[in-house]
Design a protein around this motif. Structure first.
Motif, mmCIF file in Angstrom:
data_model
loop_
_atom_site.group_PDB
_atom_site.id
_atom_site.type_symbol
_atom_site.label_atom_id
_atom_site.label_comp_id
_atom_site.label_asym_id
_atom_site.label_seq_id
_atom_site.Cartn_x
_atom_site.Cartn_y
_atom_site.Cartn_z
ATOM 1 N N CYS A 66 12.410 5.882 3.554
ATOM 2 C CA CYS A 66 12.715 6.129 4.964
ATOM 3 C C CYS A 66 14.222 6.092 5.230
ATOM 4 C CB CYS A 66 12.072 5.059 5.835
ATOM 5 S SG CYS A 66 10.293 5.035 5.775
ATOM 6 N N LYS A 107 11.599 8.187 9.282
ATOM 7 C CA LYS A 107 10.535 7.507 8.532
ATOM 8 C C LYS A 107 9.776 8.511 7.654
ATOM 9 C CE LYS A 107 11.219 3.513 10.330
ATOM 10 N NZ LYS A 107 12.062 2.677 9.475
ATOM 11 N N PHE A 108 9.303 8.034 6.512
ATOM 12 C CA PHE A 108 8.464 8.859 5.647
ATOM 13 C C PHE A 108 7.013 8.456 5.916
ATOM 14 C CE2 PHE A 108 6.364 9.957 1.612
ATOM 15 C CZ PHE A 108 6.783 11.266 1.483
ATOM 16 N N PHE A 109 6.236 9.395 6.440
ATOM 17 C CA PHE A 109 4.841 9.126 6.792
ATOM 18 C C PHE A 109 3.902 9.544 5.649
ATOM 19 C CE2 PHE A 109 4.160 8.201 11.388
ATOM 20 C CZ PHE A 109 5.480 8.203 11.818
ATOM 21 N N ILE A 110 2.915 8.702 5.374
ATOM 22 C CA ILE A 110 1.832 9.110 4.469
ATOM 23 C C ILE A 110 0.520 8.924 5.231
ATOM 24 C CG2 ILE A 110 0.645 8.718 2.261
ATOM 25 C CD1 ILE A 110 3.216 7.383 1.231
ATOM 26 N N LEU A 160 0.818 -1.217 0.000
ATOM 27 C CA LEU A 160 0.000 0.000 0.000
ATOM 28 C C LEU A 160 0.855 1.272 0.000
ATOM 29 C CD1 LEU A 160 -2.985 0.689 0.075
ATOM 30 C CD2 LEU A 160 -2.842 0.732 2.551
ATOM 31 N N GLN A 161 1.908 1.250 0.820
ATOM 32 C CA GLN A 161 2.754 2.445 0.927
ATOM 33 C C GLN A 161 3.413 2.770 -0.403
ATOM 34 O OE1 GLN A 161 2.268 -0.181 3.072
ATOM 35 N NE2 GLN A 161 4.069 -0.195 4.358
ATOM 36 N N HIS A 186 10.984 1.497 -0.310
ATOM 37 C CA HIS A 186 11.415 1.388 1.081
ATOM 38 C C HIS A 186 12.932 1.529 1.198
ATOM 39 C CE1 HIS A 186 7.468 0.526 2.408
ATOM 40 N NE2 HIS A 186 7.381 -0.665 1.843
ATOM 41 N N GLY A 187 13.332 2.074 2.334
ATOM 42 C CA GLY A 187 14.751 2.238 2.589
ATOM 43 C C GLY A 187 15.056 2.088 4.066
#
Lengths: 72, 209
Positions: free
Chosen positions: B96, B120-123, B10-11, B63-64
């Motif tokens: 992230c 972290k990268f937030f959505i 999903l992300q 992702h990271g």
């Protein structure tokens, strides 16, 4: 320190509780979490819960600085 | 320009969707855009494409972690050892944590400038638009503020200008969201502010295409 953490947990859970149930947060490779799942994560002190506390504390700290940047 | 975009959960589906706008924008500005997706995302393929296409910008979506980037099968495909892959490019990793160590290493190995996130990268997202990320009003400001960085690089702005403009756009959204009557607005606000604080770069602030 423990008291501070408990206070932060309570604050973050209250704030999350005010979110509508049809909104969630996708947090990198941790996954996607609904409001109620997020509250559980904070309560259980998981990595996701810690990331959320960090986010909420950051929100409170950063808001004034960011607003001063807004274009008039 | 090379766009690397994963799409396996999903992300990453949100990141994937938001690259479409960038690809269109770049092509309208006469950029040749090369896309790497699905199982094409391997270190070997990237090296091959870089050698033949000589891209000025690499835009990674996925992702990271502090030291790695992950492919479409959630396997590491770029590590500290292979950070030289970004040599002679401006790289933006929308992933992230990757700025912390991988970004530094990439610059040490010849990347002009590595833009990324220290945390972290937030959505924040709306359930009703799960199948249509581009129609998601909750996620839109978050993705737009990071997309704006690539748009500015394409417009020949420096890395420093691109990041500052993203900060300003974020501040504009914050003002709008504070006064919004939408119940979801606080979620977008929190994610926006967190990502904005985490956004930074390593390398030359004056680097441009």
């Amino acid at each position: 320190m423990t008291e501070n953490l408990e206070y932060l947990k309570k604050l973050v859970k209250e704030r999350l509780g005010a979110m509508p149930p049809n909104v969630s947060f996708s947090i990198g490779d941790y996954g996607d979490f609904s409001r109620d799942e997020l509250i559980d994560e904070v309560e259980n002190g998981t990595e996701v819960g810690k990331a959320l506390i960090d986010m909420q504390v950051n929100f409170i700290r950063e808001m004034p600085r960011l607003l001063s940047r807004a274009r008039k | 320009m090379i766009v690397i975009r994963t799409n396996h959960d999903l992300q990453t589906s949100y990141l994937y969707e938001s690259t479409k706008e960038i690809i269109k924008f770049a092509e309208n500005k006469n950029f040749k855009v090369n896309i790497l997706e699905e199982n094409e995302i391997t270190e070997q393929n990237i090296r091959k494409r870089i050698k033949t296409r000589k891209p000025s910008i690499i835009f990674f979506n996925g992702h990271g972690s502090t030291k790695e980037l992950y492919d479409n099968n959630e396997e590491i495909f770029i590590s500290m050892k292979s950070a030289d892959v970004f040599k002679d490019t401006i790289t933006f990793a929308r992933a992230c944590d990757s700025l912390k160590e991988l970004g530094k290493e990439a610059v040490k190995k010849g990347c002009y400038s590595f833009i990324g996130y220290k945390n972290k990268f937030f959505i924040a997202r709306y359930h009703d638009t799960t199948c249509k990320p581009k129609d998601d009003p909750v996620a839109k400001p978050i993705l737009e503020c990071s997309n704006n960085i690539v748009k500015d690089l394409i417009k020949n702005k420096t890395v420093n200008e691109a990041i500052n403009n993203s900060h300003e756009l974020t501040a504009d959204y914050i003002l709008k969201l504070i006064f919004s009557q939408e119940l979801w607005a606080p979620a977008t606000l929190q994610a926006l502010i967190y990502n904005d604080k985490s956004l930074d770069y390593e390398g030359d602030k004056n680097a441009k295409v």
